[in-house]
Design a protein around this motif. Structure first.
Motif, short mmCIF file in Angstrom:
data_model
loop_
_atom_site.label_atom_id
_atom_site.label_comp_id
_atom_site.label_asym_id
_atom_site.label_seq_id
_atom_site.Cartn_x
_atom_site.Cartn_y
_atom_site.Cartn_z
N GLY A 181 -14.19 12.42 -6.56
CA GLY A 181 -15.23 11.63 -7.22
C GLY A 181 -16.35 11.25 -6.28
N ARG A 182 -16.02 10.98 -5.02
CA ARG A 182 -17.05 10.64 -4.03
C ARG A 182 -18.01 11.80 -3.84
NH1 ARG A 182 -13.47 7.65 0.73
NH2 ARG A 182 -12.79 5.90 -0.56
N ALA A 203 -45.12 3.68 -0.51
CA ALA A 203 -43.99 2.74 -0.57
C ALA A 203 -42.79 3.33 -1.32
CB ALA A 203 -44.43 1.42 -1.21
N PRO A 204 -42.97 3.88 -2.51
CA PRO A 204 -41.80 4.50 -3.18
C PRO A 204 -41.23 5.68 -2.40
CG PRO A 204 -43.57 4.10 -4.76
CD PRO A 204 -44.14 3.85 -3.41
N ARG A 205 -42.10 6.46 -1.74
CA ARG A 205 -41.60 7.58 -0.94
C ARG A 205 -40.76 7.08 0.23
NH1 ARG A 205 -42.97 12.65 -0.94
NH2 ARG A 205 -42.83 12.77 1.34
N ALA A 206 -41.23 6.03 0.89
CA ALA A 206 -40.49 5.49 2.03
C ALA A 206 -39.12 4.97 1.58
CB ALA A 206 -41.29 4.37 2.69
N GLN A 207 -39.09 4.27 0.46
CA GLN A 207 -37.82 3.75 -0.06
C GLN A 207 -36.89 4.89 -0.45
OE1 GLN A 207 -36.99 0.55 0.02
NE2 GLN A 207 -34.93 1.08 -0.72
N CYS A 208 -37.46 5.92 -1.03
CA CYS A 208 -36.66 7.07 -1.44
C CYS A 208 -36.07 7.79 -0.23
CB CYS A 208 -37.53 8.03 -2.26
SG CYS A 208 -36.61 9.33 -3.10
N MET A 209 -36.86 7.96 0.82
CA MET A 209 -36.36 8.58 2.05
C MET A 209 -35.24 7.76 2.66
SD MET A 209 -39.67 10.23 4.02
CE MET A 209 -40.83 8.90 3.72
N PHE A 210 -35.43 6.44 2.68
CA PHE A 210 -34.40 5.57 3.24
C PHE A 210 -33.09 5.70 2.46
CE2 PHE A 210 -32.05 1.59 3.38
CZ PHE A 210 -31.92 1.39 4.75
N GLU A 211 -33.18 5.66 1.12
CA GLU A 211 -31.98 5.76 0.29
C GLU A 211 -31.31 7.12 0.43
OE1 GLU A 211 -33.77 4.67 -3.40
OE2 GLU A 211 -33.19 2.57 -3.21
N LEU A 212 -32.11 8.16 0.54
CA LEU A 212 -31.55 9.49 0.75
C LEU A 212 -30.82 9.54 2.09
CD1 LEU A 212 -31.12 12.38 -0.14
CD2 LEU A 212 -33.42 12.93 0.72
N GLY A 213 -31.39 8.88 3.11
CA GLY A 213 -30.72 8.80 4.40
C GLY A 213 -29.38 8.10 4.30
N VAL A 214 -29.33 7.03 3.51
CA VAL A 214 -28.06 6.32 3.31
C VAL A 214 -27.04 7.23 2.63
CG1 VAL A 214 -26.95 4.41 2.08
CG2 VAL A 214 -29.16 4.05 3.20
N VAL A 215 -27.47 7.98 1.63
CA VAL A 215 -26.57 8.89 0.91
C VAL A 215 -26.00 9.93 1.87
CG1 VAL A 215 -26.47 10.71 -0.84
CG2 VAL A 215 -27.65 8.55 -1.34
N LEU A 216 -26.86 10.51 2.69
CA LEU A 216 -26.39 11.52 3.63
C LEU A 216 -25.43 10.92 4.66
CD1 LEU A 216 -29.68 13.54 4.26
CD2 LEU A 216 -27.77 14.09 2.72
N CYS A 251 -23.42 8.36 4.10
CA CYS A 251 -22.17 8.15 3.38
C CYS A 251 -21.39 9.46 3.24
CB CYS A 251 -22.44 7.56 2.00
SG CYS A 251 -23.10 5.87 2.02
N ALA A 252 -22.13 10.56 3.17
CA ALA A 252 -21.51 11.88 3.03
C ALA A 252 -21.07 12.46 4.37
CB ALA A 252 -22.47 12.84 2.33
N GLY A 253 -21.22 11.70 5.45
CA GLY A 253 -20.81 12.16 6.78
C GLY A 253 -21.82 13.07 7.44
N ARG A 254 -23.09 12.98 7.02
CA ARG A 254 -24.15 13.86 7.56
C ARG A 254 -25.22 13.00 8.22
NH1 ARG A 254 -25.40 16.45 1.97
NH2 ARG A 254 -27.16 17.40 3.05
N ALA A 255 -24.77 12.16 9.14
CA ALA A 255 -25.68 11.23 9.80
C ALA A 255 -26.80 11.95 10.56
CB ALA A 255 -24.89 10.33 10.76
N LYS A 256 -26.47 13.11 11.11
CA LYS A 256 -27.49 13.86 11.86
C LYS A 256 -28.67 14.22 10.95
CE LYS A 256 -28.06 17.98 14.77
NZ LYS A 256 -27.37 19.17 15.37
N ASP A 257 -28.38 14.59 9.71
CA ASP A 257 -29.45 14.92 8.77
C ASP A 257 -30.18 13.68 8.27
OD1 ASP A 257 -28.74 17.61 8.93
OD2 ASP A 257 -27.34 17.46 7.25
N ALA A 258 -29.52 12.53 8.36
CA ALA A 258 -30.11 11.29 7.86
C ALA A 258 -31.12 10.68 8.83
CB ALA A 258 -29.00 10.27 7.58
N VAL A 259 -30.94 10.93 10.12
CA VAL A 259 -31.80 10.30 11.12
C VAL A 259 -33.28 10.58 10.90
CG1 VAL A 259 -32.39 10.24 13.59
CG2 VAL A 259 -29.99 10.14 12.86
#
Length: 217
Positions: free
Chosen positions: A161-162, A184-197, A199-207
């Motif tokens: 499920g995760r 502003a919406p783009r920045a928030q979207c990038m930040f949230e996408l970084g959080v998702v990545l 959470c998925a164990g892809r911190a390198k792609d999130a940076v």
């Protein structure tokens, strides 16, 4: 002797008054106990009956207001708070079916997808998201709202499920990022996408996303 007789009579009166007062107090206590016992049970019965009547009235009103998203949204949240998730699901689904191309339909889809995530129903969330995406693939704000609503539930899911929930969130946020133009919406979207990545164990792609979000903020 007369004085003694008077005092004796007064004492008798006092004794009788005390006895009467004690008897009345006992009767009052007994009556209170009976009333208390009687009323201990009726609030539960009365509340249950009231809730049943309230639910029926809400269902009737919801059907009358089935194309009003503010009404459906409020009724859905009330049902969720009362753990009546099936009723909330029906409200959102009925609104989607009845409202056609109304501007609030994307919000109903997001609410429905979030409801499935809330209940750990990843396959249903995926199916609803696919329908949502087919209709609103060019609505950046709706896609970002969907991604933002979904990913916080990933840690409630099973391992499979995760994966599903994070895939939904990533897909929605990446598509939103392609469409959003305002900083502003783009920045928030990038930040949230970084959080998702992350959470998925892809911190390198999130940076890089976090760095871009900070730069754009």
């Amino acid at each position: 002797m007369a004085a003694a007789a008077v005092r004796g009579g007064v004492d008798v009166v006092h004794v009788r008054e005390r006895d009467l007062e004690a008897r009345l107090r006992a009767e009052d206590q007994s009556r209170f106990a009976r009333e208390l016992e009687k009323h201990r049970s009726w609030p539960r019965k009365d509340t249950r009956a009231f809730r049943e009547k309230l639910e029926k009235a809400q269902e009737v009103l919801s059907q009358k207001n089935i194309t009003s998203w503010p009404w459906i949204e409020t009724a859905g949240r009330m049902n969720i708070r009362s753990q009546r998730h099936d009723k909330a699901e029906k409200l959102y689904s009925d609104y989607i079916a009845a409202a056609g191309k109304a501007p609030d339909v994307p919000k109903a889809y997001v609410a429905l997808i979030e409801l499935y995530c809330m209940q750990r129903q990843a396959p249903q969330a995926r199916e609803a998201f696919d329908r949502f995406l087919a209709l609103y693939q060019n609505d950046g704000a709706a896609l970002r709202a969907c991604g933002s609503a979904v990913y916080p539930y990933y840690d409630r899911m099973s391992a499979k499920g995760r994966v599903v929930v994070l895939e939904i969130a990533e897909q929605a946020l990446r598509r939103a990022l392609d469409l959003l133009k305002e900083p502003a919406p783009r920045a928030q979207c990038m930040f949230e996408l970084g959080v998702v990545l992350t959470c998925a164990g892809r911190a390198k792609d999130a940076v890089p996303l976090f760095e871009q979000a900070i730069a754009a903020a």
